[in-house]
Write an enzyme that holds these catalytic residues in place. Structure first.
Site, PDB file in Angstrom:
ATOM      1  CE1 TYR A 155      25.785  17.567   0.788  1.00  0.00           C
ATOM      2  CE2 TYR A 155      26.950  19.402  -0.239  1.00  0.00           C
ATOM      3  CZ  TYR A 155      26.641  18.644   0.880  1.00  0.00           C
ATOM      4  OH  TYR A 155      27.198  18.974   2.100  1.00  0.00           O
ATOM      5  CE  LYS A 159      23.817  19.643   3.004  1.00  0.00           C
ATOM      6  NZ  LYS A 159      23.415  19.337   4.380  1.00  0.00           N
TER       7      LYS A 159
HETATM    8  P1  NAP Z   1      29.606  12.419   7.605  1.00  0.00           P
HETATM    9  O1  NAP Z   1      30.882  12.276   8.323  1.00  0.00           O
HETATM   10  O2  NAP Z   1      29.349  11.581   6.414  1.00  0.00           O
HETATM   11  O3  NAP Z   1      28.415  12.247   8.674  1.00  0.00           O
HETATM   12  C1  NAP Z   1      27.085  12.291   8.256  1.00  0.00           C
HETATM   13  C2  NAP Z   1      26.193  11.965   9.428  1.00  0.00           C
HETATM   14  O4  NAP Z   1      24.842  11.925   8.954  1.00  0.00           O
HETATM   15  C3  NAP Z   1      26.516  10.635  10.048  1.00  0.00           C
HETATM   16  O5  NAP Z   1      26.346  10.688  11.430  1.00  0.00           O
HETATM   17  C4  NAP Z   1      25.483   9.725   9.412  1.00  0.00           C
HETATM   18  O6  NAP Z   1      25.223   8.664  10.290  1.00  0.00           O
HETATM   19  C5  NAP Z   1      24.281  10.660   9.322  1.00  0.00           C
HETATM   20  N1  NAP Z   1      23.311  10.202   8.325  1.00  0.00           N
HETATM   21  C6  NAP Z   1      23.493  10.090   7.003  1.00  0.00           C
HETATM   22  N2  NAP Z   1      22.402   9.603   6.427  1.00  0.00           N
HETATM   23  C7  NAP Z   1      21.499   9.406   7.417  1.00  0.00           C
HETATM   24  C8  NAP Z   1      20.178   8.907   7.440  1.00  0.00           C
HETATM   25  N3  NAP Z   1      19.529   8.530   6.334  1.00  0.00           N
HETATM   26  N4  NAP Z   1      19.539   8.851   8.638  1.00  0.00           N
HETATM   27  C9  NAP Z   1      20.176   9.205   9.774  1.00  0.00           C
HETATM   28  N5  NAP Z   1      21.422   9.692   9.804  1.00  0.00           N
HETATM   29  C10 NAP Z   1      22.080   9.785   8.628  1.00  0.00           C
HETATM   30  O7  NAP Z   1      29.398  13.911   7.098  1.00  0.00           O
HETATM   31  P2  NAP Z   1      29.813  15.319   7.749  1.00  0.00           P
HETATM   32  O8  NAP Z   1      30.891  15.846   6.923  1.00  0.00           O
HETATM   33  O9  NAP Z   1      29.963  15.210   9.193  1.00  0.00           O
HETATM   34  O10 NAP Z   1      28.503  16.142   7.376  1.00  0.00           O
HETATM   35  C11 NAP Z   1      27.548  16.591   8.331  1.00  0.00           C
HETATM   36  C12 NAP Z   1      26.662  17.635   7.681  1.00  0.00           C
HETATM   37  O11 NAP Z   1      27.477  18.735   7.243  1.00  0.00           O
HETATM   38  C13 NAP Z   1      25.936  17.131   6.441  1.00  0.00           C
HETATM   39  O12 NAP Z   1      24.656  17.696   6.371  1.00  0.00           O
HETATM   40  C14 NAP Z   1      26.789  17.666   5.308  1.00  0.00           C
HETATM   41  O13 NAP Z   1      26.065  17.820   4.117  1.00  0.00           O
HETATM   42  C15 NAP Z   1      27.241  18.996   5.891  1.00  0.00           C
HETATM   43  N6  NAP Z   1      28.436  19.529   5.254  1.00  0.00           N
HETATM   44  C16 NAP Z   1      29.621  18.860   5.326  1.00  0.00           C
HETATM   45  C17 NAP Z   1      30.730  19.396   4.692  1.00  0.00           C
HETATM   46  C18 NAP Z   1      32.078  18.726   4.723  1.00  0.00           C
HETATM   47  O14 NAP Z   1      32.983  19.226   4.051  1.00  0.00           O
HETATM   48  N7  NAP Z   1      32.291  17.675   5.477  1.00  0.00           N
HETATM   49  C19 NAP Z   1      30.631  20.599   3.988  1.00  0.00           C
HETATM   50  C20 NAP Z   1      29.418  21.252   3.936  1.00  0.00           C
HETATM   51  C21 NAP Z   1      28.310  20.707   4.582  1.00  0.00           C
HETATM   52  P3  NAP Z   1      24.999   7.142   9.844  1.00  0.00           P
HETATM   53  O15 NAP Z   1      25.921   6.834   8.727  1.00  0.00           O
HETATM   54  O16 NAP Z   1      25.269   6.416  11.104  1.00  0.00           O
HETATM   55  O17 NAP Z   1      23.582   7.102   9.452  1.00  0.00           O
END
Ligand code: NAP
Length: 247
Positions: A155, A159
């Protein structure tokens, strides 16, 4: 309205941060094109946006690793709205494991969903933005991509790759009036972090000066700013949204 009639593509918009960004952009007048794999969740987001704003987003259910489908989504967005102003590369996954036990499959899945998709979408929209002589590209990185994190070699590498990609493309596109920036969230309350478990989350919390985890809204507001006219002189930057972690 800060994004009135701007056209935005958002990946990973079915839940979490991507969903919140979609709703925030829609409230500010943007016309949206959203994707994720889960069609039901995506439909729910689409319905929610339609009932609040009266405007239905285009919805695409596919895996962001599929370059053909990425191309089709971009084409249909252009056919419908005739322009693309904002690309938000948000889709991402974690497959956490210590390196000694990390499978090649989990390495490949994380790198391709989190990093390759950013390349695919950016490449698919860039000619349109160059023609328009304007555009905003916003990529979701993470503080793991800045300082690394035990159990997240895949990961964190993806990133960190997003940050290097952002800075390189920002340099290429600055002359074309296209800005490219990254957001590096700390721990935000979504399904992605739920699975970390109470004990790990409590340990992390002790290192957050603001004393709380972030909400998707905290990230969506920064994305809105970067997409807005007010951010026109900002490019190649990584904006941390992490409650002051590691300051
Ligand atoms: P999340 O709730 O798990 O949502 C992830 C989203 O990405 C969902 O809409 C999922 O939709 C979609 N996704 C995953 N794999 C996919 C694929 N192969 N094709 C199309 N869509 C896909 O995660 P989140 O926390 O909102 O994270 C969003 C972004 O922020 C990510 O890039 C994550 O790395 C980043 N981020 C999050 C955090 C945190 O603490 N939450 C921290 C740093 C960075 P489906 O399951 O419907 O495909």
């Amino acid at each position: 309205m800060r994004l009135k009639n701007k056209v935005a593509i958002i990946s990973g918009a079915s839940r979490g941060i991507g969903r919140e960004i979609a709703i925030t952009f829609a409230r500010e007048g943007a016309k949206l094109s959203l994707c994720a794999t889960n069609q039901d969740l995506l439909n729910r987001v689409g319905d929610e946006i339609q009932s609040e704003t009266g405007s239905k987003p285009l919805l695409f259910s596919f895996d962001v690793r599929d370059s053909k489908q990425v191309g089709e989504m971009v084409k249909k967005t252009l056919d419908t709205y005739s322009r693309i102003d904002i690309l938000l590369n948000n889709a991402g996954i974690t497959r956490d494991q210590i390196l000694a036990l990390m499978s090649e499959e989990d390495w490949d899945a994380v790198l391709s969903i989190n990093l390759k998709s950013v390349f695919l979408f950016t490449k698919a929209v860039v000619k349109t933005m160059i023609r328009q002589k304007s555009g905003r590209i916003i990529n979701m990185s993470s503080i793991s991509g800045i300082s690394g994190n035990a159990g997240q070699a895949n990961y964190a590498a993806s990133k960190a790759g997003v940050i290097a990609f952002t800075q390189s493309v920002a340099k290429e596109l600055a002359k074309r009036n296209i800005t490219v920036n990254a957001i590096a969230p700390g721990i935000i309350k979504t399904q992605m972090t739920e699975k970390l478990g109470e004990q790990i989350l409590e340990t992390f919390k002790q290192h957050i000066p603001l004393g709380r985890f972030g909400e998707p809204k905290d990230v969506a507001e920064v994305a809105l700013f970067l997409a807005s006219d007010e951010a026109s002189y900002i490019t190649g930057q990584v904006i941390r949204v992490d409650g002051g972690t590691n300051m």
